[in-house]
Design a protein around this motif. Structure first.
Motif, mmCIF file in Angstrom:
data_model
loop_
_atom_site.group_PDB
_atom_site.id
_atom_site.type_symbol
_atom_site.label_atom_id
_atom_site.label_comp_id
_atom_site.label_asym_id
_atom_site.label_seq_id
_atom_site.Cartn_x
_atom_site.Cartn_y
_atom_site.Cartn_z
ATOM 1 N N SER B 27 0.840 -1.190 0.000
ATOM 2 C CA SER B 27 0.000 0.000 0.000
ATOM 3 C C SER B 27 0.873 1.237 0.000
ATOM 4 O O SER B 27 1.848 1.328 0.748
ATOM 5 C CB SER B 27 -0.872 0.022 1.256
ATOM 6 O OG SER B 27 -1.982 -0.788 1.069
ATOM 7 N N GLY B 28 0.523 2.203 -0.841
ATOM 8 C CA GLY B 28 1.255 3.463 -0.842
ATOM 9 C C GLY B 28 2.428 3.494 -1.793
ATOM 10 O O GLY B 28 3.088 4.521 -1.921
ATOM 11 N N GLN B 29 2.714 2.374 -2.450
ATOM 12 C CA GLN B 29 3.866 2.360 -3.344
ATOM 13 C C GLN B 29 3.438 2.541 -4.799
ATOM 14 O O GLN B 29 2.324 2.198 -5.174
ATOM 15 C CB GLN B 29 4.632 1.047 -3.197
ATOM 16 C CG GLN B 29 5.372 0.966 -1.890
ATOM 17 C CD GLN B 29 6.207 -0.292 -1.783
ATOM 18 O OE1 GLN B 29 5.803 -1.346 -2.280
ATOM 19 N NE2 GLN B 29 7.350 -0.171 -1.150
ATOM 20 N N ALA B 30 4.350 3.070 -5.580
ATOM 21 C CA ALA B 30 4.091 3.258 -7.004
ATOM 22 C C ALA B 30 5.204 2.591 -7.796
ATOM 23 O O ALA B 30 6.329 2.477 -7.320
ATOM 24 C CB ALA B 30 4.022 4.741 -7.341
ATOM 25 N N LEU B 31 4.855 2.137 -8.987
ATOM 26 C CA LEU B 31 5.839 1.476 -9.839
ATOM 27 C C LEU B 31 5.718 2.049 -11.244
ATOM 28 O O LEU B 31 4.635 2.083 -11.809
ATOM 29 C CB LEU B 31 5.570 -0.034 -9.862
ATOM 30 C CG LEU B 31 6.474 -0.876 -10.769
ATOM 31 C CD1 LEU B 31 7.896 -0.877 -10.246
ATOM 32 C CD2 LEU B 31 5.953 -2.303 -10.864
ATOM 33 N N ALA B 32 6.836 2.541 -11.758
ATOM 34 C CA ALA B 32 6.847 3.026 -13.136
ATOM 35 C C ALA B 32 7.421 1.930 -14.013
ATOM 36 O O ALA B 32 8.516 1.441 -13.766
ATOM 37 C CB ALA B 32 7.689 4.288 -13.241
ATOM 38 N N VAL B 33 6.662 1.516 -15.012
ATOM 39 C CA VAL B 33 7.147 0.505 -15.951
ATOM 40 C C VAL B 33 7.665 1.246 -17.176
ATOM 41 O O VAL B 33 6.916 1.951 -17.838
ATOM 42 C CB VAL B 33 6.011 -0.461 -16.348
ATOM 43 C CG1 VAL B 33 6.542 -1.530 -17.278
ATOM 44 C CG2 VAL B 33 5.400 -1.082 -15.116
ATOM 45 N N THR B 34 8.960 1.125 -17.435
ATOM 46 C CA THR B 34 9.550 1.848 -18.559
ATOM 47 C C THR B 34 10.166 0.857 -19.534
ATOM 48 O O THR B 34 10.278 -0.331 -19.235
ATOM 49 C CB THR B 34 10.646 2.818 -18.078
ATOM 50 O OG1 THR B 34 11.645 2.060 -17.402
ATOM 51 C CG2 THR B 34 10.085 3.849 -17.132
ATOM 52 N N PRO B 214 14.172 -9.297 -14.437
ATOM 53 C CA PRO B 214 13.303 -9.004 -13.307
ATOM 54 C C PRO B 214 14.007 -8.085 -12.315
ATOM 55 O O PRO B 214 15.225 -8.100 -12.190
ATOM 56 C CB PRO B 214 13.052 -10.375 -12.695
ATOM 57 C CG PRO B 214 14.248 -11.174 -13.071
ATOM 58 C CD PRO B 214 14.713 -10.660 -14.392
ATOM 59 N N GLN B 215 13.244 -7.291 -11.669
ATOM 60 C CA GLN B 215 13.835 -6.369 -10.714
ATOM 61 C C GLN B 215 12.801 -6.070 -9.653
ATOM 62 O O GLN B 215 11.702 -5.632 -9.946
ATOM 63 C CB GLN B 215 14.240 -5.091 -11.439
ATOM 64 C CG GLN B 215 14.865 -4.060 -10.534
ATOM 65 C CD GLN B 215 15.173 -2.795 -11.310
ATOM 66 O OE1 GLN B 215 15.487 -2.856 -12.488
ATOM 67 N NE2 GLN B 215 15.102 -1.663 -10.655
ATOM 68 N N GLY B 216 13.155 -6.329 -8.417
ATOM 69 C CA GLY B 216 12.242 -5.995 -7.329
ATOM 70 C C GLY B 216 12.123 -4.492 -7.264
ATOM 71 O O GLY B 216 13.077 -3.780 -7.529
ATOM 72 N N ALA B 217 10.961 -4.013 -6.943
ATOM 73 C CA ALA B 217 10.772 -2.567 -6.937
ATOM 74 C C ALA B 217 10.293 -2.094 -5.585
ATOM 75 O O ALA B 217 9.675 -2.839 -4.840
ATOM 76 C CB ALA B 217 9.769 -2.179 -8.002
ATOM 77 N N GLY B 218 10.520 -0.860 -5.343
ATOM 78 C CA GLY B 218 10.016 -0.197 -4.140
ATOM 79 C C GLY B 218 10.641 -0.730 -2.891
ATOM 80 O O GLY B 218 9.959 -1.206 -2.029
#
Lengths: 221, 218
Positions: B27-34, B214-218
């Protein structure tokens, strides 16, 4: 769901909705027949119910390709499919069919008595034909939904839908015309074919939307 | 709540587009897919919300309560198309989506409720034109109406496919503010984008056309 019905109905009657296209096509077909057949009034009266039914059938096939395609082009269809956890997709399709029927086929039913006059039909025949159209045309919309869902991804799917759907609508046509004749010709029964027609509509009201929902769910790309 | 993607692979027409992508968003996290064109950003978003079947792996929502059990039920999907009818006026369009999607007021603690149609239009700066047919609007205005749809009914997860396409600078900044507000209220944002989102704390998932990693985010 009521919101979906009202939206589709509004779209049908606003500019570009195509609600009147079917009626005008229906009118064109029926008005041309007496010129082609000639001034034999008895013959016209005899083929009247069949001609009205065929005209209404073809006219209601006309707008089917837009049933899902318009929603697909502007992305609405994705969202309708996504909401299937809250609104069962088959139910969404059913509501869309009912809105489509109200916008395109109900005007045909209303126009049918007027056009029956062109065919020199008796008042009883006109009433019976309008009644069978009222009961039978929803079946065409339901079965057409399945065809429209299968062909939704095709850019010019209209003709394909007609070819897919037409054979399946033949039973509806047969019993609709049979009941219409039954009301006019004395020994023929009216009630039995009419009840079978009603049963066909109810049957297809379940099968059509479920089949269409499956096709839409798996046709997403 | 959490949005978890595990070992996810997607394909288009039998051709694999990406494979073995995994991430978990709180919750509260954002992910930019580029990534470059054709690297599978849009396909990834469509797999995430369940519009396309994943060829491998799975996506799930954890801790969403009764209302948000599956990704499809928990997400707002904003695709390339705006999902609005040109023949209807702006207010009718948004009204419809609000009624159809249901307001689904927050089940998460301290959740902001869904906005009314006029409030949502004010949030995207279009409160002066609810009476215009959608077809009369400019490209950027149409996009802003589509963004207003995210606000009129509440979904914790926003899946956005190039959300800022056609927006001017001021609208981009305003939209960044809306995403920030959504995240700080406990929402999750996944956005495929070419331009910076304007969210400093957003993780980034870079997708390559040839060698996706693959890359873990946030």
């Amino acid at each position: 769901m009521l919101a979906l019905f009202r939206r589709d109905l509004r779209l049908g009657f606003r500019a570009g909705g195509g609600a009147l296209t079917g009626v005008i096509f229906f009118l064109a077909v029926i008005v041309t027949i007496p010129f082609g057949v000639g001034p034999d009034l008895n013959l016209l009266a005899r083929i009247g119910p069949a001609i009205l039914w065929i005209g209404a059938l073809l006219a209601s096939l006309l707008g089917l390709d837009r049933l899902f395609q318009a929603d697909r082009e502007d992305g609405s269809l994705d969202l309708l499919v996504l909401e299937s956890d809250r609104h069962m997709l088959a139910l969404t399709v059913l509501v869309k069919c009912l809105a489509h029927w109200t916008a395109t086929a109900l005007p045909l039913v209303i126009a049918a008595p007027l056009l029956g006059l062109f065919m020199n039909m008796t008042p009883a025949g006109i009433g019976a034909t309008a009644l069978t159209l009222l009961v039978g045309t929803p079946a065409i919309a339901f079965i057409g939904a399945a065809g429209a869902a299968v062909a939704v991804a095709l850019p010019r799917g209209g003709l394909l839908i007609s070819v897919l759907v037409l054979p399946l609508t033949i039973p509806v046509l047969i019993f609709g015309v049979l009941a219409s004749y039954g009301a006019v010709n004395d020994p023929d029964p009216f009630l039995q074919p009419f009840l079978i027609l009603a049963a066909l509509t109810l049957f297809l009201a379940v099968i059509g939307p479920v089949a269409a929902a499956v096709a839409l769910k798996h046709g997403a790309d | 709540m959490r949005l978890v993607a595990e070992d996810l692979s997607g394909e288009r027409g039998g051709e694999p587009v990406f494979s073995e992508i995994g991430f978990a968003l709180e919750s509260g996290q954002a992910l930019a897919v580029t990534g470059p064109n054709g690297s599978g950003k849009s396909t990834l978003l469509r797999v995430l919300c369940g519009l396309l079947p994943a060829s491998n792996g799975n996506v799930r929502v954890e801790g969403g309560g009764d209302a948000f059990t599956t990704p499809a039920a928990a997400c707002h999907y904003l695709g390339h198309h705006n999902a609005m009818k040109p023949a209807l006026i702006v207010r009718e369009n948004l009204d419809f989506w609000q009624r159809f999607a249901g307001e689904s007021d927050g089940v998460l603690s301290g959740q902001a409720a869904a906005l009314s149609v006029m409030e949502a239009l004010a949030a995207v700066g279009l409160d002066a034109i609810p009476h215009l047919p959608f077809g009369y609007l400019s490209t950027g205005q149409r996009r802003r109406v589509a963004i207003a749809r995210l606000l009129v009914s509440f979904r914790p997860i926003w899946l956005l496919d190039e959300p800022t396409a056609g927006l001017d600078k001021a609208s981009e900044a305003r939209f960044a503010g809306l995403m920030k507000a959504h995240c700080s209220a406990g929402g999750i944002v996944v956005a495929a984008t070419h331009s910076p989102l304007g969210l400093e704390e957003a993780g980034e998932l870079r997708m390559g056309a040839s060698s996706p990693f693959p890359q873990g985010a946030g």
